[in-house]
Design a protein around this motif. Structure first.
Motif, PDB file in Angstrom:
ATOM      1  N   GLU A  15       0.832  -1.208   0.000  1.00  0.00           N
ATOM      2  CA  GLU A  15       0.000   0.000   0.000  1.00  0.00           C
ATOM      3  C   GLU A  15       0.865   1.256   0.000  1.00  0.00           C
ATOM      4  OE1 GLU A  15      -3.106   0.438  -0.378  1.00  0.00           O
ATOM      5  OE2 GLU A  15      -4.113  -1.455   0.090  1.00  0.00           O
ATOM      6  N   HIS A  18       2.310   1.609  -3.509  1.00  0.00           N
ATOM      7  CA  HIS A  18       1.210   2.047  -4.371  1.00  0.00           C
ATOM      8  C   HIS A  18       0.921   3.542  -4.170  1.00  0.00           C
ATOM      9  CE1 HIS A  18      -2.735   2.217  -6.301  1.00  0.00           C
ATOM     10  NE2 HIS A  18      -3.223   2.720  -5.172  1.00  0.00           N
ATOM     11  N   SER A  21       3.595   5.674  -5.748  1.00  0.00           N
ATOM     12  CA  SER A  21       3.455   5.687  -7.209  1.00  0.00           C
ATOM     13  C   SER A  21       2.311   6.596  -7.638  1.00  0.00           C
ATOM     14  CB  SER A  21       3.213   4.268  -7.733  1.00  0.00           C
ATOM     15  OG  SER A  21       4.274   3.410  -7.392  1.00  0.00           O
ATOM     16  N   ASN A 252       6.858   1.021 -10.635  1.00  0.00           N
ATOM     17  CA  ASN A 252       5.418   0.791 -10.590  1.00  0.00           C
ATOM     18  C   ASN A 252       4.697   1.920 -11.314  1.00  0.00           C
ATOM     19  OD1 ASN A 252       2.952  -0.500  -9.718  1.00  0.00           O
ATOM     20  ND2 ASN A 252       2.772   1.072  -8.138  1.00  0.00           N
ATOM     21  N   LEU A 304       3.145  -6.885  -6.527  1.00  0.00           N
ATOM     22  CA  LEU A 304       2.422  -5.713  -7.023  1.00  0.00           C
ATOM     23  C   LEU A 304       1.481  -6.093  -8.160  1.00  0.00           C
ATOM     24  CD1 LEU A 304       5.361  -3.155  -6.878  1.00  0.00           C
ATOM     25  CD2 LEU A 304       3.197  -2.956  -5.626  1.00  0.00           C
ATOM     26  N   TYR A 308      -2.712  -5.605  -8.382  1.00  0.00           N
ATOM     27  CA  TYR A 308      -3.510  -5.000  -9.456  1.00  0.00           C
ATOM     28  C   TYR A 308      -4.268  -6.030 -10.286  1.00  0.00           C
ATOM     29  CZ  TYR A 308      -0.625  -0.903  -8.384  1.00  0.00           C
ATOM     30  OH  TYR A 308      -0.008   0.136  -7.736  1.00  0.00           O
TER      31      TYR A 308
END
Length: 510
Positions: A15, A18, A21, A252, A304, A308
């Motif tokens: 998280e 993410h 990114s 990412n 990752l 997704y």
């Protein structure tokens, strides 16, 4: 139970990466050279209003595009008789399209420039292998005009294998050629779109840059729904932060930038969430793809990708070694095993060494064996009453005959093929030394060379109809008539030079 997946990131750490990114994409954005792509993205909801090449993406916009990516898709060979599924839970193995030289023991250096004949041999060897399911333009033919390589390789692929094929998305014109030629082979555009044959390679340039020639090609691959690998080759310490967490956050963002573009061009276009990122050796300044950190980066990418819900692609079987030594062996196996343990869905780079710049056909068959071993490892141990074989243990243990073993037992015959990995190419020597010496004292490279020679000697290529063959050759003639300037103009590049990611090749205006 099956081997549990290797995890190098906690849920909170995923998280955090993410979130970092998302901040990069929304505040800095991705540098996109192609003005038509920037315009398209802005029309669809991205932000490009500060007179720069950077396009910014709101987080809700990013999430909308990610949802469009399919979690599985199939790839087919030229005639459709061979196919396999790529998804988010299985692991399959393939090669990679970067080698520009090939192993040749007759040369003093041990290598030489690769030729079209080597390309054909490589395609044929991969076609014969059990565990390696797809080849790419793994051997760049140095005796062919550079501007025609894509067309000549598609032609040789159609003539020499039943498996799918991979090529770089090097521009709009070359990518269109690929689609046109494959459509000739398979019987039309609809067939190609509905049953993809090609794997595209799209390499963002780190940090945070999608180069024009690649975005031009991605538009064509996405239009025809040919699965495309979005894979930065960031180097920790030079083109990305030296920290692996920083590299993962940056790459990412780069991968998601490519994912967004593909979905804007054609919603539902299949994508591999990929990597070939590794580290900079801080002593020499060179890249170090065989490093242990490559496996850690790859493992992070696998997590990752699952976050997704996108199929993943990562390197395995990679080494910085320049010969067939112990370094070559332990680097290629540890990168393969870490990628497989982490759950990478499409593991590439079989047959290569020296940072994937050199191909060895001998390594292809060895790597096919290694892939089989790793597949067996990740299957784990099946435990039930039948596999425990309690009654068989009691029977053999209480047998009063001297030297009683399990060899002749029904339980052994029933389970041995599923339970024990049996080397398919017979390259792994398990004989006593005396038997090994009687058979020539061969090392694994010599045995692999004999296997390659056997494959090529006995190979029967698929049949290509005369009409299709003639149409492909006519198309190649059109390609051969073009100049570098024709390509530069088609790509909207009227000055300077363009380096092709993943190679040491550049094209220049003349």
């Amino acid at each position: 139970m099956k081997m549990e997946k290797l995890k190098v990131l906690s849920t909170d750490e995923i998280e955090l990466i993410h979130s970092a990114s998302m901040e990069l994409l929304s505040t800095v954005g991705i540098k996109i050279d192609a003005p038509d792509v920037r315009e398209l993205l802005q029309e669809k909801g991205a932000i490009n209003n500060d007179n720069t090449k950077f396009v910014k993406f709101p987080e809700n916009f990013i999430e909308e595009q990610i949802k469009k990516v399919p979690s599985s898709f199939k790839l087919h060979g030229p005639d459709g008789s061979f196919n396999f599924e790529v998804n988010t839970h299985d692991t399959i193995f393939a090669t990679i399209g970067t080698p520009i030289k090939i192993y040749d023991p007759e040369k003093k250096s041990g290598i030489r420039k690769s030729l079209l004949d080597d390309t054909i041999k490589q395609i044929r060897v991969v076609d014969s292998l059990k565990n390696i399911v797809c080849s790419h333009v793994d051997v760049w033919p140095g005796d062919i005009q550079f501007t025609t390589i894509h067309a000549r390789c598609i032609y040789e692929w159609a003539k020499n294998t039943k498996k799918p094929y991979g090529l770089g998305v090097y521009g709009k014109l070359a990518s269109t050629d690929m689609m046109n030629m494959v459509s000739i082979v398979v019987g039309g555009n609809d067939e190609l779109i509905n049953r993809p044959r090609l794997v595209g390679f799209f390499n963002p340039t780190s940090p945070l840059h999608l180069p024009q020639i690649m975005t031009n090609g991605l538009q064509i691959f996405a239009k025809y729904k040919q699965p495309t690998i979005i894979a930065p080759e960031a180097l920790a310490g030079s083109s990305a932060p030296v920290t692996l967490a920083g590299l993962l956050a940056q790459t990412n963002a780069e991968i998601l930038g490519g994912v967004i573009l593909a979905q804007i061009i054609n919603p539902g276009a299949p994508i591999f969430y990929g990597t070939v990122s590794h580290i900079t050796d801080m002593r020499s300044g060179n890249s170090a793809i065989g490093s242990i950190e490559t496996g850690l980066i790859t493992a992070g990418i696998a997590q990752l990708a699952r976050f997704y819900n996108i199929p993943s692609r990562g390197p395995g079987l990679v080494t910085d070694s320049k010969c067939f030594d112990l370094q070559n062996g332990f680097e290629r196996f540890q990168t393969l095993l870490l990628a497989a343990q982490a759950g990478i869905n499409y593991i590439t780079c079989a047959g290569t060494y020296e940072a994937t710049l050199v191909e060895a056909l001998e390594l292809l068959v060895i790597d096919d064996e290694l892939a089989g071993m790793v597949k067996r490892a990740i299957e784990g141990i099946t435990v039930n009453e039948d596999t425990i074989g309690l009654e068989t243990i009691k029977k053999v243990a209480t047998n009063e005959k001297p030297g009683a073993t399990f060899l002749a037992e029904k339980h052994t015959r029933k389970h041995m093929k599923q339970e024990l990995y049996m080397p398919i190419h017979k390259l792994i020597n398990r004989n006593r030394r005396s038997t090994w010496r009687k058979k020539g004292s061969k090392d694994i490279i010599a045995s692999a060379r004999e296997k390659v020679e056997e494959i090529l000697r006995d190979y029967n290529p698929p049949e290509l109809s005369q009409d299709i063959d003639s149409e492909l050759q006519e198309y190649i003639k059109k390609v051969e008539e073009r100049t570098i300037n024709d390509y530069m103009k088609a790509e909207g590049m009227t000055s300077g030079s363009v380096s092709l990611p993943g190679t040491d090749i550049s094209i220049k205006e003349t």
